[in-house]
Design a protein around this motif. Structure first.
Motif, PDB file in Angstrom:
ATOM      1  N   ALA A 120       5.903  -5.195   2.009  1.00  0.00           N
ATOM      2  CA  ALA A 120       6.372  -3.796   1.979  1.00  0.00           C
ATOM      3  C   ALA A 120       7.554  -3.611   1.032  1.00  0.00           C
ATOM      4  O   ALA A 120       8.322  -2.661   1.172  1.00  0.00           O
ATOM      5  CB  ALA A 120       6.759  -3.370   3.393  1.00  0.00           C
ATOM      6  N   HIS A 121       7.710  -4.503   0.047  1.00  0.00           N
ATOM      7  CA  HIS A 121       8.941  -4.489  -0.766  1.00  0.00           C
ATOM      8  C   HIS A 121       8.699  -4.192  -2.232  1.00  0.00           C
ATOM      9  O   HIS A 121       9.597  -4.375  -3.064  1.00  0.00           O
ATOM     10  CB  HIS A 121       9.652  -5.840  -0.599  1.00  0.00           C
ATOM     11  CG  HIS A 121       9.731  -6.268   0.819  1.00  0.00           C
ATOM     12  ND1 HIS A 121      10.605  -5.706   1.732  1.00  0.00           N
ATOM     13  CD2 HIS A 121       8.957  -7.135   1.522  1.00  0.00           C
ATOM     14  CE1 HIS A 121      10.403  -6.246   2.913  1.00  0.00           C
ATOM     15  NE2 HIS A 121       9.408  -7.107   2.824  1.00  0.00           N
ATOM     16  N   GLY A 147       2.801  -6.642   9.805  1.00  0.00           N
ATOM     17  CA  GLY A 147       3.762  -6.057  10.726  1.00  0.00           C
ATOM     18  C   GLY A 147       4.797  -7.007  11.274  1.00  0.00           C
ATOM     19  O   GLY A 147       5.444  -6.726  12.291  1.00  0.00           O
ATOM     20  N   VAL A 203       0.875  -1.172   0.000  1.00  0.00           N
ATOM     21  CA  VAL A 203       0.000   0.000   0.000  1.00  0.00           C
ATOM     22  C   VAL A 203       0.917   1.229   0.000  1.00  0.00           C
ATOM     23  O   VAL A 203       1.858   1.300   0.797  1.00  0.00           O
ATOM     24  CB  VAL A 203      -0.928   0.010   1.216  1.00  0.00           C
ATOM     25  CG1 VAL A 203      -1.907   1.182   1.146  1.00  0.00           C
ATOM     26  CG2 VAL A 203      -1.718  -1.311   1.304  1.00  0.00           C
ATOM     27  N   ALA A 224       2.625   3.602   2.297  1.00  0.00           N
ATOM     28  CA  ALA A 224       1.645   4.239   3.183  1.00  0.00           C
ATOM     29  C   ALA A 224       1.998   3.909   4.634  1.00  0.00           C
ATOM     30  O   ALA A 224       2.682   2.914   4.910  1.00  0.00           O
ATOM     31  CB  ALA A 224       0.249   3.721   2.854  1.00  0.00           C
TER      32      ALA A 224
HETATM   33  N1  LIG Z   1       2.533   0.122   3.286  1.00  0.00           N
HETATM   34  C1  LIG Z   1       2.552  -1.193   3.594  1.00  0.00           C
HETATM   35  N2  LIG Z   1       2.051  -2.091   2.727  1.00  0.00           N
HETATM   36  C2  LIG Z   1       2.082  -3.410   3.032  1.00  0.00           C
HETATM   37  N3  LIG Z   1       2.588  -3.919   4.183  1.00  0.00           N
HETATM   38  C3  LIG Z   1       3.092  -3.041   5.076  1.00  0.00           C
HETATM   39  C4  LIG Z   1       3.103  -1.653   4.817  1.00  0.00           C
HETATM   40  N4  LIG Z   1       3.676  -1.012   5.879  1.00  0.00           N
HETATM   41  C5  LIG Z   1       3.998  -1.971   6.755  1.00  0.00           C
HETATM   42  N5  LIG Z   1       3.647  -3.195   6.294  1.00  0.00           N
HETATM   43  C6  LIG Z   1       3.770  -4.426   7.089  1.00  0.00           C
HETATM   44  O1  LIG Z   1       4.733  -4.202   8.127  1.00  0.00           O
HETATM   45  C7  LIG Z   1       5.901  -4.974   7.892  1.00  0.00           C
HETATM   46  C8  LIG Z   1       7.117  -4.087   8.049  1.00  0.00           C
HETATM   47  O2  LIG Z   1       7.140  -3.145   7.022  1.00  0.00           O
HETATM   48  C9  LIG Z   1       5.736  -5.590   6.533  1.00  0.00           C
HETATM   49  N6  LIG Z   1       6.325  -6.923   6.493  1.00  0.00           N
HETATM   50  C10 LIG Z   1       6.666  -7.449   5.288  1.00  0.00           C
HETATM   51  O3  LIG Z   1       6.560  -6.867   4.240  1.00  0.00           O
HETATM   52  C11 LIG Z   1       7.198  -8.886   5.359  1.00  0.00           C
HETATM   53  N7  LIG Z   1       7.276  -9.418   4.003  1.00  0.00           N
HETATM   54  C12 LIG Z   1       8.553  -8.928   6.020  1.00  0.00           C
HETATM   55  O4  LIG Z   1       9.373  -8.022   5.442  1.00  0.00           O
HETATM   56  C13 LIG Z   1       4.233  -5.654   6.354  1.00  0.00           C
HETATM   57  O5  LIG Z   1       3.690  -6.791   7.020  1.00  0.00           O
END
Ligand SMILES: Nc1ncnc2c1ncn2[C@@H]1O[C@H](CO)[C@@H](NC(=O)[C@@H](N)CO)[C@H]1O
Length: 147
Positions: free
Chosen positions: A82-83, A118, A45, A89
């Protein structure tokens, strides 16, 4: 919003550690999960989505359902990821958007899973490899298009 869609034989995950100070509260049973014969949506997001979260939810649901119909997937899995973007967001908005996507997909009759928000998670996925098995979508609020 950035979405990576993988049509998979299965996805499984295991929560490892907190990745946020205040991650989503989860039960012990949510610490591990698996879904078979599934269309997985890895979702970032983005900051721009904060302009109109509800619109982004509806657009994301429409995109995911379109692909689900094409690949004949009845099981869907929402994976907070988050990658896929460098302009994320804030977590509070992201979690609400992801929960609403899950809810609306369920309302449309799909079996829907969601990975906890998270956390750092180990995961395994088995991509089916057919021509529509790997797709990506970029979804932007209308308001942002005018800028
Ligand atoms: N804008 C966003 N969109 C989607 N997911 C988001 C987010 N902000 C925070 N997260 C969540 O928090 C973990 C740490 O960034 C993220 N964890 C992950 O992305 C795992 N694959 C470990 O890295 C996710 O769960």
């Amino acid at each position: 919003m950035r979405v990576l869609l993988i049509h998979s034989d299965y996805i499984e995950y295991e929560v490892k550690d907190k990745a946020l100070k205040n991650p989503e509260l989860i039960s012990d049973e949510m610490k591990k999960g698996r879904m078979d014969e599934v269309l997985v949506a890895f979702i970032s997001v983005e900051k721009v989505d904060e302009k109109n979260p509800n619109e982004i939810v509806d657009k994301a649901v429409e995109e995911i359902v379109n692909v689900a119909k094409q690949v004949k997937a009845e099981n869907l899995f929402v994976y907070p990821f988050a990658h896929l973007s460098s302009e994320l967001a804030k977590p509070s908005v992201a979690l609400e958007v992801l929960k609403k996507i899950e809810e609306k997909l369920k309302e449309k009759g799909y079996n829907v899973g969601r990975a906890p928000f998270g956390y750092y998670k180990a995961f395994k996925i088995s991509c089916k490899g057919h021509p529509l098995a790997e797709l990506s979508r970029t979804i932007v609020p209308e308001a942002a298009k005018e800028e």
